[in-house]
Motif scaffolding. Structure first.
Motif, PDB file in Angstrom:
ATOM      1  N   GLY A 190      13.030  -9.127  21.780  1.00  0.00           N
ATOM      2  CA  GLY A 190      14.109  -9.437  22.711  1.00  0.00           C
ATOM      3  C   GLY A 190      15.468  -8.978  22.225  1.00  0.00           C
ATOM      4  N   TRP A 191      16.378  -8.849  23.163  1.00  0.00           N
ATOM      5  CA  TRP A 191      17.790  -8.588  22.870  1.00  0.00           C
ATOM      6  C   TRP A 191      18.617  -9.757  23.426  1.00  0.00           C
ATOM      7  CZ3 TRP A 191      19.723  -4.895  19.783  1.00  0.00           C
ATOM      8  CH2 TRP A 191      18.950  -3.768  19.518  1.00  0.00           C
ATOM      9  N   PHE A 192      19.521 -10.229  22.614  1.00  0.00           N
ATOM     10  CA  PHE A 192      20.466 -11.262  23.009  1.00  0.00           C
ATOM     11  C   PHE A 192      21.871 -10.753  22.700  1.00  0.00           C
ATOM     12  CE2 PHE A 192      17.880 -15.123  23.758  1.00  0.00           C
ATOM     13  CZ  PHE A 192      16.644 -14.637  23.367  1.00  0.00           C
ATOM     14  N   ARG A 193      22.850 -11.421  23.258  1.00  0.00           N
ATOM     15  CA  ARG A 193      24.232 -11.071  22.927  1.00  0.00           C
ATOM     16  C   ARG A 193      25.083 -12.330  22.867  1.00  0.00           C
ATOM     17  NH1 ARG A 193      25.938  -7.863  28.516  1.00  0.00           N
ATOM     18  NH2 ARG A 193      26.017  -9.697  29.894  1.00  0.00           N
ATOM     19  N   GLN A 194      26.160 -12.218  22.097  1.00  0.00           N
ATOM     20  CA  GLN A 194      27.074 -13.342  21.961  1.00  0.00           C
ATOM     21  C   GLN A 194      28.503 -12.831  21.964  1.00  0.00           C
ATOM     22  OE1 GLN A 194      26.315 -15.879  18.585  1.00  0.00           O
ATOM     23  NE2 GLN A 194      27.405 -17.575  19.559  1.00  0.00           N
ATOM     24  N   ALA A 195      29.242 -13.241  22.975  1.00  0.00           N
ATOM     25  CA  ALA A 195      30.653 -12.890  23.079  1.00  0.00           C
ATOM     26  C   ALA A 195      31.483 -13.953  22.373  1.00  0.00           C
ATOM     27  CB  ALA A 195      31.055 -12.789  24.546  1.00  0.00           C
ATOM     28  N   PRO A 196      32.708 -13.630  21.952  1.00  0.00           N
ATOM     29  CA  PRO A 196      33.547 -14.605  21.267  1.00  0.00           C
ATOM     30  C   PRO A 196      33.737 -15.874  22.089  1.00  0.00           C
ATOM     31  CG  PRO A 196      34.488 -12.425  21.087  1.00  0.00           C
ATOM     32  CD  PRO A 196      33.342 -12.309  22.047  1.00  0.00           C
ATOM     33  N   LEU A 226      17.489  -0.462  23.486  1.00  0.00           N
ATOM     34  CA  LEU A 226      18.166  -0.999  24.662  1.00  0.00           C
ATOM     35  C   LEU A 226      19.151   0.064  25.126  1.00  0.00           C
ATOM     36  CD1 LEU A 226      18.382  -3.505  26.513  1.00  0.00           C
ATOM     37  CD2 LEU A 226      20.391  -4.169  25.150  1.00  0.00           C
ATOM     38  N   GLN A 227      18.793   0.745  26.189  1.00  0.00           N
ATOM     39  CA  GLN A 227      19.674   1.735  26.787  1.00  0.00           C
ATOM     40  C   GLN A 227      20.613   1.024  27.745  1.00  0.00           C
ATOM     41  OE1 GLN A 227      19.933   5.172  26.273  1.00  0.00           O
ATOM     42  NE2 GLN A 227      21.735   4.996  27.601  1.00  0.00           N
ATOM     43  N   MET A 228      21.902   1.144  27.484  1.00  0.00           N
ATOM     44  CA  MET A 228      22.902   0.435  28.284  1.00  0.00           C
ATOM     45  C   MET A 228      23.771   1.458  29.003  1.00  0.00           C
ATOM     46  SD  MET A 228      23.953  -2.560  25.564  1.00  0.00           S
ATOM     47  CE  MET A 228      24.766  -1.428  24.460  1.00  0.00           C
ATOM     48  N   ASN A 229      23.679   1.458  30.308  1.00  0.00           N
ATOM     49  CA  ASN A 229      24.449   2.391  31.135  1.00  0.00           C
ATOM     50  C   ASN A 229      25.501   1.640  31.937  1.00  0.00           C
ATOM     51  OD1 ASN A 229      22.774   4.494  30.248  1.00  0.00           O
ATOM     52  ND2 ASN A 229      21.363   4.197  31.969  1.00  0.00           N
ATOM     53  N   ASN A 230      26.491   2.379  32.398  1.00  0.00           N
ATOM     54  CA  ASN A 230      27.549   1.799  33.220  1.00  0.00           C
ATOM     55  C   ASN A 230      28.101   0.510  32.589  1.00  0.00           C
ATOM     56  OD1 ASN A 230      29.307   1.463  35.384  1.00  0.00           O
ATOM     57  ND2 ASN A 230      27.777   0.441  36.662  1.00  0.00           N
ATOM     58  N   ASP A 288      19.859 -11.196  34.927  1.00  0.00           N
ATOM     59  CA  ASP A 288      20.395 -10.687  36.195  1.00  0.00           C
ATOM     60  C   ASP A 288      21.655  -9.849  35.978  1.00  0.00           C
ATOM     61  OD1 ASP A 288      19.563 -13.668  38.161  1.00  0.00           O
ATOM     62  OD2 ASP A 288      18.370 -11.903  37.613  1.00  0.00           O
ATOM     63  N   SER A 289      22.428 -10.203  34.977  1.00  0.00           N
ATOM     64  CA  SER A 289      23.703  -9.531  34.750  1.00  0.00           C
ATOM     65  C   SER A 289      23.551  -8.079  34.290  1.00  0.00           C
ATOM     66  CB  SER A 289      24.526 -10.305  33.711  1.00  0.00           C
ATOM     67  OG  SER A 289      23.802 -10.409  32.503  1.00  0.00           O
ATOM     68  N   VAL A 290      22.353  -7.706  33.833  1.00  0.00           N
ATOM     69  CA  VAL A 290      22.169  -6.343  33.321  1.00  0.00           C
ATOM     70  C   VAL A 290      21.125  -5.544  34.095  1.00  0.00           C
ATOM     71  CG1 VAL A 290      22.835  -7.136  31.028  1.00  0.00           C
ATOM     72  CG2 VAL A 290      20.401  -6.906  31.595  1.00  0.00           C
ATOM     73  N   LYS A 291      20.468  -6.175  35.053  1.00  0.00           N
ATOM     74  CA  LYS A 291      19.435  -5.484  35.825  1.00  0.00           C
ATOM     75  C   LYS A 291      20.025  -4.261  36.523  1.00  0.00           C
ATOM     76  CE  LYS A 291      16.185  -9.206  36.906  1.00  0.00           C
ATOM     77  NZ  LYS A 291      15.704 -10.142  37.945  1.00  0.00           N
ATOM     78  N   GLY A 292      19.305  -3.159  36.434  1.00  0.00           N
ATOM     79  CA  GLY A 292      19.765  -1.925  37.046  1.00  0.00           C
ATOM     80  C   GLY A 292      20.687  -1.107  36.168  1.00  0.00           C
ATOM     81  N   ARG A 293      21.177  -1.701  35.078  1.00  0.00           N
ATOM     82  CA  ARG A 293      22.079  -0.969  34.173  1.00  0.00           C
ATOM     83  C   ARG A 293      21.455  -0.782  32.787  1.00  0.00           C
ATOM     84  NH1 ARG A 293      26.777  -3.144  32.628  1.00  0.00           N
ATOM     85  NH2 ARG A 293      26.063  -5.296  32.833  1.00  0.00           N
ATOM     86  N   PHE A 294      20.694  -1.769  32.329  1.00  0.00           N
ATOM     87  CA  PHE A 294      20.088  -1.724  31.001  1.00  0.00           C
ATOM     88  C   PHE A 294      18.593  -1.479  31.130  1.00  0.00           C
ATOM     89  CE2 PHE A 294      23.274  -4.649  28.558  1.00  0.00           C
ATOM     90  CZ  PHE A 294      24.329  -3.887  29.045  1.00  0.00           C
ATOM     91  N   THR A 295      18.030  -0.750  30.164  1.00  0.00           N
ATOM     92  CA  THR A 295      16.600  -0.501  30.116  1.00  0.00           C
ATOM     93  C   THR A 295      16.102  -0.735  28.698  1.00  0.00           C
ATOM     94  OG1 THR A 295      16.762   1.180  31.856  1.00  0.00           O
ATOM     95  CG2 THR A 295      14.764   1.169  30.527  1.00  0.00           C
ATOM     96  N   ILE A 296      15.065  -1.560  28.585  1.00  0.00           N
ATOM     97  CA  ILE A 296      14.454  -1.819  27.278  1.00  0.00           C
ATOM     98  C   ILE A 296      13.190  -0.985  27.153  1.00  0.00           C
ATOM     99  CG2 ILE A 296      13.079  -3.795  28.062  1.00  0.00           C
ATOM    100  CD1 ILE A 296      13.756  -5.144  25.345  1.00  0.00           C
ATOM    101  N   SER A 297      12.935  -0.492  25.961  1.00  0.00           N
ATOM    102  CA  SER A 297      11.730   0.295  25.710  1.00  0.00           C
ATOM    103  C   SER A 297      11.351   0.170  24.246  1.00  0.00           C
ATOM    104  CB  SER A 297      11.958   1.770  26.073  1.00  0.00           C
ATOM    105  OG  SER A 297      12.979   2.332  25.266  1.00  0.00           O
TER     106      SER A 297
END
Length: 123
Positions: free
Chosen positions: A35-41, A81-85, A62-71
Motif C-alpha cells: 500500500g501507499w499512504f500519505r501524511q500532510a503537515p 505509484l504513478q502520479m499524474n496531474n 477517491d481523491s486520487v482515482k483517475g490520476r494515480f496508478t499503482i503497479s
C-alpha cells in the motif's frame, strides 16, 4: 522481517507527474498487500492506494482515482505509484507499507513501513 525503501519524491508544479518506487526485501509472500499512504503537515496519515501481490486487484482513495496508478514489478519486487496531474493538495510525505494478510485502508493494519519520501506540489 521486511524492509521497504521508497524513492522518487520531489518538488513539482501543479499538473506535473511523478513516479514513486518502493523496493521490498526480506520475508515477503504472495499473501502480502502493498500500500501507499500519505501524511500532510498537521494531518493524519491517510490511505492512497494498494495492490495485491499478484497485481490482480488495485485499490484507490477517491481523491486520487483517475490520476494515480499503482503497479508492481515481480522481478524487481518493487511497487510503483504513478502520479499524474498533481495538485497542491497532494503535497505530503508518501509512505510505502506492507500488510501481511489482507487488504485494508487502515494504518494500524499494515505491518511494515518505509521511511517515507516527500512530494511537494507548488501552485
Amino acid at each position: 522481517q521486511v524492509q521497504l525503501v521508497e524513492s522518487g519524491g520531489g518538488l513539482v508544479q501543479a499538473g506535473d507527474s511523478l513516479r514513486l518506487s518502493c523496493a521490498a526485501s526480506g520475508r515477503t509472500s504472495s499473501n502480502n498487500i502493498m500500500g501507499w499512504f500519505r501524511q500532510a503537515p498537521g494531518k493524519e496519515r491517510e490511505f492512497v492506494s494498494a495492490i495485491t501481490w499478484s497485481g490482480s486487484r488495485r485499490y484507490y482513495a477517491d481523491s486520487v482515482k483517475g490520476r494515480f496508478t499503482i503497479s508492481r514489478d515481480d522481478a524487481k519486487n518493487t511497487v510503483y505509484l504513478q502520479m499524474n496531474n498533481l495538485k497542491p493538495e497532494d503535497t505530503a510525505v508518501y509512505y510505502c507499507a506492507l500488510d501481511r494478510s489482507s487488504f485494508s485502508q487502515k494504518v494500524k493494519d499494515y505491518d511494515y513501513w518505509g521511511q517515507g519520501t516527500q512530494v511537494t506540489v507548488s501552485s
